[in-house]
Scaffold this motif. Structure first.
Motif, short mmCIF file in Angstrom:
data_model
loop_
_atom_site.label_atom_id
_atom_site.label_comp_id
_atom_site.label_asym_id
_atom_site.label_seq_id
_atom_site.Cartn_x
_atom_site.Cartn_y
_atom_site.Cartn_z
N PHE A 42 -48.18 -74.07 19.92
CA PHE A 42 -48.25 -75.44 20.42
C PHE A 42 -49.44 -75.68 21.36
N LEU A 43 -50.37 -74.74 21.45
CA LEU A 43 -51.52 -74.94 22.33
C LEU A 43 -52.36 -76.15 21.91
N LEU A 44 -52.67 -76.26 20.63
CA LEU A 44 -53.48 -77.39 20.17
C LEU A 44 -52.74 -78.71 20.34
N THR A 45 -51.43 -78.69 20.13
CA THR A 45 -50.65 -79.91 20.34
C THR A 45 -50.67 -80.31 21.81
N GLY A 46 -50.57 -79.32 22.72
CA GLY A 46 -50.66 -79.62 24.14
C GLY A 46 -51.98 -80.25 24.51
N TRP A 70 -49.65 -86.27 13.15
CA TRP A 70 -48.51 -85.36 13.21
C TRP A 70 -48.47 -84.36 12.05
N PRO A 71 -48.77 -84.75 10.80
CA PRO A 71 -48.80 -83.73 9.74
C PRO A 71 -49.79 -82.61 10.01
N ALA A 72 -50.98 -82.98 10.52
CA ALA A 72 -51.97 -81.95 10.84
C ALA A 72 -51.49 -81.07 11.99
N GLN A 73 -50.86 -81.68 13.00
CA GLN A 73 -50.34 -80.90 14.12
C GLN A 73 -49.26 -79.92 13.66
N CYS A 74 -48.38 -80.38 12.78
CA CYS A 74 -47.32 -79.49 12.27
C CYS A 74 -47.92 -78.35 11.47
N ALA A 75 -48.94 -78.65 10.68
CA ALA A 75 -49.59 -77.60 9.89
C ALA A 75 -50.25 -76.57 10.79
N VAL A 76 -50.91 -77.04 11.86
CA VAL A 76 -51.57 -76.11 12.78
C VAL A 76 -50.54 -75.26 13.51
N VAL A 77 -49.44 -75.89 13.96
CA VAL A 77 -48.39 -75.13 14.65
C VAL A 77 -47.83 -74.04 13.75
N LEU A 95 -47.41 -68.40 12.43
CA LEU A 95 -47.34 -67.34 11.42
C LEU A 95 -48.38 -66.26 11.67
N LEU A 96 -49.59 -66.67 12.08
CA LEU A 96 -50.63 -65.68 12.38
C LEU A 96 -50.24 -64.84 13.59
N THR A 97 -49.68 -65.49 14.60
CA THR A 97 -49.25 -64.75 15.78
C THR A 97 -48.15 -63.76 15.43
N ALA A 98 -47.21 -64.19 14.56
CA ALA A 98 -46.14 -63.29 14.13
C ALA A 98 -46.71 -62.12 13.35
#
Length: 310
Positions: free
Chosen positions: A70-74, A208-215, A220-223
């Motif tokens: 959620f960094l980019l969303t913040g 919002w669709p782009a934000q959800c895709a980025v999140v 997934l990359l962090t996991a």
């Protein structure tokens, strides 16, 4: 005659005090401290809350997943609603969730509180740099503020294990989270008083669709990176576990530094911001696909369980 200690050159027409830097860095310090301070307390937490191995992993990694996702969303919310407002909201969420972590009666409750804590951290970090840029418009003063902001991350990361060990061995693991409460309260008291209100751009629509895709992508990359530690260490021979750990962590640091440098160069040299951002993301995606292909080829899979022989 009144004397005032300002941050920046006295020849500057607009002088800035240390108070905004102290307020912003207090919030950032909590975020980075919470990444490392929990590691020492995990064995005690798992024993006292009867947490499973999966639960223990979520206690440590759940915070990082939500934080990174959620960094980019913040940052996007800060641009639209005002960085000071979003920063203070993040500090409030982080402080309240830290109290919930300290009072957790069970492992699932602690995992949920850690996830909310990660969300608060994702609101704090983007706004912290934006507020420093706003508070110190002079180039020299801003550079010093950014430098001290970076030093704060190093101090917090190093102090986390030491402070965590001291608290766990003296007053208990719950104080690993309670230590955030006075820092958060001080940050909430200093920021509205010493940091100017940020401009709001509420008319700018949020994709919002782009934000959800980025999140989803970042989570997934962090996991994958989090699980990569166990994969690498499991594939390494026991006699070379120390060398494998050193090589793995060195590779991660070099990769992070290379990614930041390459992304910054592409953004700076592109004809416009959108083109540079898309090019950076495309190169990053290709790098991750190459890494996934190498892992598929080189990392041995788990052997199939052998059926019991009667």
């Amino acid at each position: 005659m009144w004397l005032r200690c300002d941050f920046g050159s006295v020849a500057e027409p607009e002088r800035r005090s240390w108070a905004p830097l102290l307020a912003v860095c207090a919030g950032y310090f909590m975020v980075i401290l919470d990444v490392t301070i929990i590691n020492v307390a995990v064995p005690v937490i798992g024993r006292e809350l009867s947490a499973s191995l999966t639960g223990i992993q979520w206690i440590t990694d759940g915070y990082t997943l939500v934080f990174a996702g959620f960094l980019l969303t913040g940052g996007a919310l800060g641009d639209r609603l005002g960085n000071r407002r979003v920063f203070c909201s993040g500090v409030a969420v982080f402080t309240v969730s830290s109290a919930a972590c300290a009072l957790a009666p069970s492992a699932p409750f602690l995992v949920a509180a850690r996830l909310v804590e990660g969300l608060g951290a994702a609101l704090i970090v983007p706004g912290s740099l934006a507020l420093l840029q706003q508070s110190y418009p002079a180039r020299a003063a801003r550079s010093r503020a950014f430098g001290l902001w970076g030093y704060m991350a190093g101090i917090a990361a190093c102090a986390g294990p030491l402070l965590g060990g001291l608290l766990v061995s003296t007053v208990g693991w719950r104080w690993v989270f309670l230590v955030n409460l006075p820092v958060g309260a001080a940050c909430l008291a200093l920021t509205p008083r010493h940091v100017a209100r940020s401009p709001r751009r509420a008319t700018r629509a949020l994709d919002w669709p782009a934000q959800c895709a980025v999140v989803a992508a970042v989570a997934l990359l962090t996991a994958a990176l989090t699980g990569g530690t166990a994969t690498v260490m499991g594939a390494a021979p026991p006699a070379y576990s120390g060398a494998a750990s050193a090589l793995f962590n060195t590779t991660r640091q070099i990769g992070s530094a290379t990614g930041v440098a390459l992304g910054g160069s592409l953004l700076a040299t592109a004809t416009d911001y959108s083109t540079g951002l898309r090019t950076s993301m495309a190169i990053g995606a290709l790098a991750y696909l190459a890494a996934a292909g190498l892992a598929w080829l080189c990392v041995p899979g788990k052997p199939a369980p052998r059926p019991d022989i009667a």
